[in-house]
Design a protein around this motif. Structure first.
Motif, short mmCIF file in Angstrom:
data_model
loop_
_atom_site.label_atom_id
_atom_site.label_comp_id
_atom_site.label_asym_id
_atom_site.label_seq_id
_atom_site.Cartn_x
_atom_site.Cartn_y
_atom_site.Cartn_z
N ARG A 191 0.81 -1.21 0.00
CA ARG A 191 0.00 0.00 0.00
C ARG A 191 0.84 1.26 0.00
N ASP A 192 2.06 1.15 0.54
CA ASP A 192 2.88 2.34 0.75
C ASP A 192 3.56 2.73 -0.56
N ASP A 193 3.30 3.94 -1.03
CA ASP A 193 3.91 4.38 -2.29
C ASP A 193 5.37 4.78 -2.10
N GLN A 194 5.87 4.79 -0.88
CA GLN A 194 7.29 5.04 -0.66
C GLN A 194 8.11 3.75 -0.71
N LEU A 195 7.40 2.61 -0.86
CA LEU A 195 8.12 1.33 -0.85
C LEU A 195 9.17 1.21 -1.95
N PRO A 196 8.86 1.51 -3.22
CA PRO A 196 9.91 1.37 -4.26
C PRO A 196 11.16 2.18 -3.93
N ARG A 197 10.95 3.38 -3.42
CA ARG A 197 12.09 4.22 -3.09
C ARG A 197 12.86 3.65 -1.90
N MET A 198 12.16 3.15 -0.90
CA MET A 198 12.85 2.59 0.26
C MET A 198 13.60 1.31 -0.09
N TYR A 199 13.04 0.50 -1.00
CA TYR A 199 13.77 -0.69 -1.43
C TYR A 199 15.04 -0.29 -2.18
N ALA A 200 14.94 0.77 -3.00
CA ALA A 200 16.12 1.23 -3.71
C ALA A 200 17.18 1.75 -2.73
N LEU A 201 16.72 2.50 -1.71
CA LEU A 201 17.67 3.01 -0.72
C LEU A 201 18.31 1.87 0.08
N ALA A 202 17.49 0.85 0.40
CA ALA A 202 18.03 -0.30 1.12
C ALA A 202 19.09 -1.01 0.28
N PHE A 203 18.82 -1.11 -1.02
CA PHE A 203 19.79 -1.74 -1.92
C PHE A 203 21.09 -0.93 -1.97
N LEU A 204 20.95 0.41 -2.09
CA LEU A 204 22.14 1.25 -2.18
C LEU A 204 22.94 1.24 -0.88
N SER A 205 22.23 1.16 0.26
CA SER A 205 22.95 1.19 1.54
C SER A 205 23.80 -0.07 1.74
N ARG A 206 23.50 -1.14 1.01
CA ARG A 206 24.25 -2.38 1.15
C ARG A 206 25.41 -2.49 0.16
N LEU A 207 25.54 -1.52 -0.73
CA LEU A 207 26.63 -1.59 -1.71
C LEU A 207 27.98 -1.43 -1.03
N ASP A 208 28.94 -2.16 -1.54
CA ASP A 208 30.30 -2.15 -0.98
C ASP A 208 31.21 -1.35 -1.90
N PRO A 209 31.74 -0.20 -1.46
CA PRO A 209 32.57 0.62 -2.35
C PRO A 209 33.85 -0.08 -2.77
N SER A 210 34.27 -1.11 -2.04
CA SER A 210 35.48 -1.83 -2.44
C SER A 210 35.22 -2.80 -3.59
N ASN A 211 33.97 -3.08 -3.86
CA ASN A 211 33.61 -3.94 -4.99
C ASN A 211 33.54 -3.08 -6.24
N GLN A 212 34.31 -3.45 -7.26
CA GLN A 212 34.37 -2.62 -8.48
C GLN A 212 33.01 -2.54 -9.16
N LEU A 213 32.28 -3.63 -9.17
CA LEU A 213 30.96 -3.61 -9.80
C LEU A 213 30.04 -2.64 -9.05
N HIS A 214 30.07 -2.69 -7.73
CA HIS A 214 29.25 -1.77 -6.93
C HIS A 214 29.69 -0.33 -7.15
N GLU A 215 31.01 -0.13 -7.25
CA GLU A 215 31.51 1.22 -7.48
C GLU A 215 31.02 1.78 -8.81
N ARG A 216 31.10 0.96 -9.86
CA ARG A 216 30.61 1.42 -11.18
C ARG A 216 29.12 1.72 -11.12
N LEU A 217 28.39 0.88 -10.44
CA LEU A 217 26.96 1.09 -10.33
C LEU A 217 26.65 2.43 -9.65
N MET A 218 27.30 2.72 -8.55
CA MET A 218 27.04 3.98 -7.83
C MET A 218 27.42 5.18 -8.68
N GLU A 219 28.54 5.12 -9.36
CA GLU A 219 28.99 6.26 -10.16
C GLU A 219 28.03 6.53 -11.32
#
Length: 1402
Positions: free
Chosen positions: A897-925
């Motif tokens: 029901r919550d329309d903030q859910l897609p955004r919160m799932y995206a934020l949860a995904f981003l908060s778990r990214l590891d900057p030492s992982n090159q794939l994660h680094e490319r994704l964030m950039e």
């Protein structure tokens, strides 16, 4: 003069016949009005001659001849010509001719025999009752002209009572049937003419007839249309009715009912007439000084009383009452709010004096008028005021108000907008009005006499079921009802009314709100039902309407409450009526009732051999719920043996199940009913937390001990015995029972599945018939449904993959793959069964780079909802925060029901990214680059209004960037720094501006080597933005955070001082204010260093102190002092610490709440924590509580609630004019608003809107009003409309305020007002000298221009300068720096007018 001239002619010319002929006109000619008037004057003079009996020139024969000619004028000239005029269009010539001809008819009948007047009246009178068809043989006159003719004839008919009565009947017939436009000109004119011709003796009788007729009509048809017409008559006849003579209408009850109906009428004119009549009655009562009514022998209710003993009190009451009703016509809260205390006075007076003087129904008219207001804010104020009435705690008043509460008040409570949050409330709080409603209903019902409570409550519940209610109002009313004190006042009618609400009113509501409302309604029923008035069957039938997947579910607190209620009232319910063929015992124990119901349920007639449909599943649902409630009642009893009690209770069912596969004589209907009951028992036994209790365990054991016969029966039926249409629904039942057994029964025999698969496959592989039979189609449908159930059980791992089953599934897979075309094999709903086998998970994280746009959209996802949608979401949040106390939260699955859910799932995904992982680094950039590009494109928009979708998207972009900032590497930060600085120069809303400034501070804190690039920004030329530099000055305010990280702090402090000093002398006040604050903070750093500071810093001491002295001077400069105080107290420059407060809570909740974003944009920490949007950097919550303790506010734009914004600007100036009747002569211009007056004289307004809310001198405002009116401005905005009554204003305005629309816009509202006008495509032009201002002689004004004028001393405040589209200055050559504000405005208004006059002429 005409009469003198005519007498002279008659004296000089004795040949009257010749004069008569010369003044007449041919029958087919439309004469001039002067000719008709001349003939009228001749006949008037002739009348005097007829009276002279000794006249020698007038023989009897001549006299008779003249009389015959006079009569013929009526029939051959007047009536035919009036008939011809009836067919003509309305015009001045027609009106003048009608008046002249009616005057001629009146003179003619006075000369002729009285019978002529009677015949003429009889000929015209029927025409008053016709609207379309003509009478045969009679000249056709319009209804209006016929009334004019009869009015002219009436003075000659006073002696004919029968004919007078006929005219009165025709008048009242017209009152019922004529169109509204003809009523004043026909019916009212006839009534006034009749009254004007009556003698004193006949007047009283005629008035009594009129009153009786109006009373009869209104009493029989009390509708708004009848009220409107009745009031029209009463106000028109008020001079006669309220004269100090008989009859006196004031003692009549119906008169005051008409007045009250008129006061709450939807039409403004009807309300005005009702109030006029009330004022006249009060004035007449005071003048006469006698008691009214004289006695109360009739026993009727008395709505209006007057006694000379209380004359002063009565007069004051009615004066206040009239003032309140007149003010409510304004429809503006800021006008109405001051008189709300008068309503309190009325209420107190009524309560103090009781109903001996003031009837409470008059107060109800006040509230009903507020409830019907077009202004939602005024409506809300009226409802809140009514809810706080203390007088309703008195039993007499509570009873008197009860029907008003049941009907009109309940109707207004259905308005959804009433339940919006009050200013200061946050998301998830109970609305203020809902809290007041709970207290109100509790006090109201406790104050009602005990004997009336049940009736009133029943009517209120019935009101909930008789009209459409939105989910939000119904939820809060249900909650308020559940708060009533326990009181057994509802019987079977109450249960029926509640069931109607459950089954009809709320069937289309949102699931969570519907479930919550069900919970509260059930709690209300448990508290308010009189168990002595209802049977157990009534109770369980009522409980069957509560859905298990929304409210009444096992394991919830609500279910336990029902069990306790049944247990505590067992033995008190109304006995069941004894039916001869029923097994239900007359005993009123729950267990006995259910045992009887099970016997009745399983008792079926013998099989007739014909195919029957499936029994109604509602019976099984009701019985299953009853069984489970009874079992849970036993469970809460100490020492109860649940297993034995259940076995005894279910013995008829268990006995049937044991024989279901072996007894060939068992009726199919009985088998089906037993399986229906089994299915509902298995479905309803579960709890939300899936806890296995004694009841669940015993129920499973008892039912599943008969799993073999049940399975055998179902398999036999599914494999070839069902071929009728009825069997499709029956097969669904069997498959559901089979599924429950396969999932929950350990005794379930899985060996039968290969047989079912094999049979179903053989049915599907049979060749299709050219004309398929019903039996074959039913068999195929059941076969496909069986295979689908098998696939579902395999997916849930409820079936073991044995070799036989596996081989059959492979055959089935091959069958569908062969049958399906290759184009849709992969999309087949069945898919490949081989995919059900477990396979190792393969990570495909690299694919996310191809879908970076999806991820970026998720980061900024969130629609802008309409107000009603946002309200529903707020209420759902409130329901969620009720926790397990509301069973709907436990039962309803609401993750989507919550329309903030897609955004919160995206934020949860981003908060778990590891900057030492090159794939994660490319994704964030890549994500950051995409988001910055979106922000850049969004900034190209000319106007971004507050809380618009563009504003919210930009805010979400920078929130995401702040969240990811700790994960960026230095090289990437270096590459995006230019984009961050460019964003700072854009025109941003406050919330976005703070995030960008925070981003810059954090970058300079973590990477201080970029400080030189920051200093370069102060030298960049961004001419398109006047105040963009304020962003960088705001960063310097927090320079104390950055300075410890810099290598050479003294050098950087010198640069900071150098920069801020330059901007301290900027022409823009807002920039100067930012620069002075930055200077004050930077210089405090220098003072802290003391002797360690470099010589260059100490050398700037004189200049800096001179600038800081300027800030001290601001204390005496009005608005400037206020702005200086506000900017220092603002949260971003005060309590906020960029490093300490760097947290997820600050980014997503605290900053949005403090910077003016709508509350549906705030994401509370508990929600982020719930969805695991948590990482070590940044932390979830703030370390210090400083920010969370602040209230929303902004020095740039004062925050106001939405209701305050709606209160003003919407209406042009309104004037309360004297109450006058529409039928009376009056100056029509007095009732017109300025635009209408202007239209009367042929003028039209331009599109220029002049805003003078900052000007406070009445002389300047009066001259400005005159200038605006002369040059045709569309409106003038003032800070207070009271200025127009100032004598200095009026001395210069010279009544121009009557011809110019005036708006009231308070100075604190200007920012919002300008934003509103911007959204309406107005160009905001300020009169101010700036570095970028344009010369008046060069500037081209757009058509839709808003001219903002500054204060006489301070000019335009800094908080408004940034909202201007352009500043225009007047070229000057003198020594004096400025012109008078009125003179400056006049020059610009003329230039605008000149340009557009030129455009118009060309």
């Amino acid at each position: 003069m005409n009469s003198v001239l005519m007498n002279a002619v008659l004296s000089a010319s004795p040949n009257y016949e010749l004069l008569f002929e010369s003044l007449c006109w041919p029958a087919d000619v439309w004469p001039e009005t002067a000719r008709v008037e001349a003939l009228t004057a001749f006949l008037e003079g002739l009348k005097d001659i007829f009276l002279q009996s000794e006249c020698s020139l007038l023989t009897p024969a001549k006299r008779q001849c003249l009389l015959e000619k006079t009569e013929s004028v009526i029939w051959t000239h007047c009536l035919p010509l009036l008939s011809r005029i009836s067919a003509e269009a309305e015009g001045l010539r027609c009106r003048s001719s009608i008046a002249a001809l009616c005057g001629l008819v009146a003179v003619c009948v006075r000369l002729c025999d009285p019978a002529v007047a009677v015949r003429a009246t009889q000929a015209v009178l029927p025409l008053l009752q016709l609207s379309e068809e003509e009478l045969p043989g009679v000249e056709r006159l319009s209804v209006e002209i016929a009334s004019d003719v009869i009015s002219a004839l009436l003075p000659s008919l006073t002696a004919d009572d029968h004919l007078t009565s006929s005219i009165l009947s025709c008048a009242f017939s017209g009152l019922r049937t004529l169109p509204d436009g003809l009523l004043p000109r026909v019916t009212i004119r006839l009534l006034l003419a009749l009254l004007g011709c009556c003698s004193d003796a006949g007047l009283s009788s005629l008035l009594q007839k009129i009153l009786n007729e109006l009373c009869t009509w209104h009493s029989s048809e009390r509708t708004p249309a009848v009220t409107e017409r009745t009031l029209l008559c009463l106000t028109a006849l008020s001079d006669h009715l309220l004269a100090p003579a008989e009859p006196d209408p004031r003692p009549y009850l119906w008169l005051w009912l008409v007045v009250q109906d008129g006061l709450i009428h939807r039409d403004y004119v009807v309300r005005k007439r009702a109030l006029y009549l009330l004022k006249r009655c009060v004035a007449s009562s005071q003048e006469q000084g006698v008691d009214c009514p004289l006695s109360q022998e009739t026993g009727e209710e008395v709505l209006f009383k007057w006694t000379p003993k209380s004359s002063k009190l009565l007069r004051e009451f009615w004066e206040d009452y009239v003032l309140v009703m007149e003010t409510l016509e304004e429809n503006q809260v800021h006008v109405v709010r001051p008189v709300l205390n008068r309503i309190d006075t009325l209420v107190q007076t009524t309560a103090k004096e009781g109903q001996d003087l003031f009837h409470p129904s008059w107060l109800l008219c006040v509230y009903q008028r507020m409830f019907h207001s077009e202004n939602k804010t005024l409506m809300r104020a009226g409802v809140c005021h009514f809810l706080e009435l203390q007088v309703l705690q008195q039993p007499a008043f509570a009873l008197a108000f009860s029907q008003f509460i049941v009907c009109p008040f309940m109707d207004i409570l259905s308005e959804m907008s009433l339940y919006c949050k009050a200013p200061g409330q946050s998301v998830g709080e109970c609305p203020e009005l809902a809290i007041k409603l709970q207290i109100f209903l509790k006090n109201f019902f406790s104050s009602l006499p005990a004997g009336d409570r049940g009736c009133v409550l029943l009517q209120m519940i019935q009101r909930l079921g008789c009209k459409h209610w939105c989910a939000v109002p119904l939820f809060f009313i249900s909650q308020a009802l559940s708060k009533l004190a326990p009181n057994p006042i509802l019987g079977i009618d109450g249960l029926i009314a509640l069931r109607e609400v459950l089954c009809c009113t709320m069937i289309t509501h949102q699931v969570l709100l519907r479930g919550a409302a069900q919970c509260f309604l059930l709690k209300s029923a448990l508290c308010l039902i009189d168990v002595r008035m209802v049977t157990l069957d009534d109770v369980f039938s009522f409980l069957a309407n509560f859905r298990a997947d929304e409210s009444l579910c096992r394991g919830t607190d609500l279910w336990n409450e029902v069990c306790i209620w049944l247990s505590s009232n067992e033995g008190s319910f109304k006995p069941m009526p004894i039916v001869s063929d029923s097994a239900v015992s007359s005993k009123d124990t729950v267990k006995a009732y259910i045992q009887g119901r099970i016997h009745d349920f399983l008792r079926v007639p013998a099989c007739t051999g014909q195919t029957e449909g499936l029994p109604d599943p509602k019976e099984a649902d009701k019985l299953a719920r009853s069984i489970l409630l009874c079992a849970d009642m036993e469970r809460i009893q100490p020492g109860a043996d649940i297993a034995d009690n259940l076995q005894l209770l279910l013995s008829p069912l268990l006995e049937t199940l044991s024989r279901v596969s072996t007894n060939i004589y068992l009726p199919l209907r009985k088998s089906d009913k037993s399986l229906q009951l089994v299915l509902r028992l298995l479905q309803l036994r579960g709890t939300p937390k899936e806890c296995v209790d004694d009841v669940t365990a015993a129920l499973k054991r008892l039912i599943f001990q008969h799993a073999d016969p049940i399975q055998e029966f179902i398999m036999r039926r599914l494999c070839g015995e069902m071929q009728e249409l009825f069997d499709v629904e029956r097969a669904e039942l069997y498959l559901c029972v089979l599924k429950q057994h396969a999932i929950h029964s350990s005794k379930f025999q899985q060996a039968s599945f290969p047989k079912l698969i094999k049979y179903s496959l053989s049915i599907l592989q049979e060749p299709s018939q050219q004309i398929p039979s019903v039996a074959s189609q039913v068999a195929k449908a059941i076969a496909m449904a069986s295979l689908a159930m098998v696939c579902l059980l395999i997916e849930q791992q409820a079936i073991d993959m044995e070799s036989d089953t596996f081989n059959l599934l492979k055959q089935l897979n091959e069958h569908f793959n062969k049958a399906a075309p290759s184009s849709w094999q992969s999309q087949s709903p069945l898919g490949c069964f081989s995919e059900c086998l477990p396979k190792p998970h393969i990570a495909v994280s690299s694919s996310v780079l191809r879908h970076i746009n999806i991820l970026s959209e998720a980061c900024i996802y969130g629609p802008v909802f309409r107000r009603d949608q946002r309200l529903v979401q707020d209420v759902q949040t409130y329901v969620e925060q009720l926790g397990e106390g509301c069973a709907a939260n436990t039962v309803v699955v609401s993750d989507n029901r919550d329309d903030q859910l897609p955004r919160m799932y995206a934020l949860a995904f981003l908060s778990r990214l590891d900057p030492s992982n090159q794939l994660h680094e490319r994704l964030m950039e890549q994500l950051v680059v995409t988001l910055l590009e979106k922000d850049k494109n969004m900034s190209k928009s000319v106007r971004i209004s507050s809380n618009s979708l563009q504003h919210r998207v930009k805010n979400r972009v920078w929130q995401t960037l702040l969240l990811l900032l700790p994960k960026f590497k230095e090289e990437f930060v270096t590459s995006l720094l230019n984009s961050v600085f460019e964003a700072g120069f854009c025109s941003n809303q406050a919330s976005v501006k703070y995030l960008i400034e925070w981003m810059m501070i954090l970058i300079l804190f973590h990477y201080p080597q970029h400080i030189d690039r920051f200093w370069v920004c102060f030298d960049m030329n961004h001419g398109g933005t006047k105040t963009g530099i304020c962003t960088f000055l705001a960063v310097l305010v927090h320079f104390a955070v950055i300075i410890p990280k810099l290598k050479d702090p003294d050098v950087q402090l010198v640069k900071a001082l150098d920069v801020t000093l330059q901007w301290c002398f900027h022409h823009n006040f807002s920039v100067r204010l930012y620069a002075l604050l930055a200077l004050k903070r930077v210089w405090s750093l220098v003072e802290v260093r003391g002797n360690e500071a470099a010589d260059g810093l100490r050398g700037l001491s004189t200049v800096v102190k001179a600038c800081l002295h300027q800030t001290e001077a601001l204390k005496n400069t009005g608005n400037a002092n206020k702005n200086w105080t506000r900017i220092q107290e603002h949260f971003f420059f005060g309590a906020f610490d960029p490093i300490r407060d760097y947290s997820i809570e600050t980014i997503f909740y605290t900053f949005p709440s403090l910077s003016g974003l709508a509350d549906d944009e705030w994401i509370p920490p508990w929600k982020l924590e719930k969805h695991s949007c948590v990482s070590q950097t940044p932390p979830l919550k703030n370390a210090a509580p400083d920010l969370s303790q602040l209230q929303p506010g902004d020095w740039i734009q004062q925050d106001k609630s939405e209701e305050d914004k709606e209160e003003r600007w919407a209406e042009v100036q309104k004037k309360i004019t004297p109450w006058r009747l529409d039928i009376q002569e009056q100056d029509p211009d007095l009732h017109l608003v300025p635009q209408q007056r202007v239209a009367r004289v042929g003028k039209h307004h331009g599109a220029l809107l002049v805003v003078a809310s900052l000007i406070d001198k009445p002389t300047n405002l009066g001259g400005l009003c005159r200038t605006c009116e002369i040059f045709g401005a569309s409106a003038l905005a003032l800070d207070n409309l009271r200025h127009i009554s100032d004598k200095h204003f009026q001395s210069l305005s010279v009544s121009s305020e009557l011809w110019l629309p005036l708006l009231e816009v308070k100075p604190l509202e200007l920012a919002d007002f300008l934003q509103v006008k911007k959204s309406q495509d107005y160009c905001i032009v300020g009169v101010e000298q700036t570095a970028n201002s344009q010369s008046l002689q060069d500037y081209q004004f757009p058509e839709k221009t808003l001219l903002l004028l500054g204060n006489e001393r301070e000019g335009i405040p800094a908080n408004l300068l940034q909202l201007l589209d352009v500043c225009v200055e007047i070229p000057q050559q003198g020594v004096i720096r400025s012109l008078n504000v009125h003179v400056s405005a006049a020059l610009l208004i003329w230039e605008y007018t000149r340009q557009h006059l030129t455009c118009t002429s060309s």
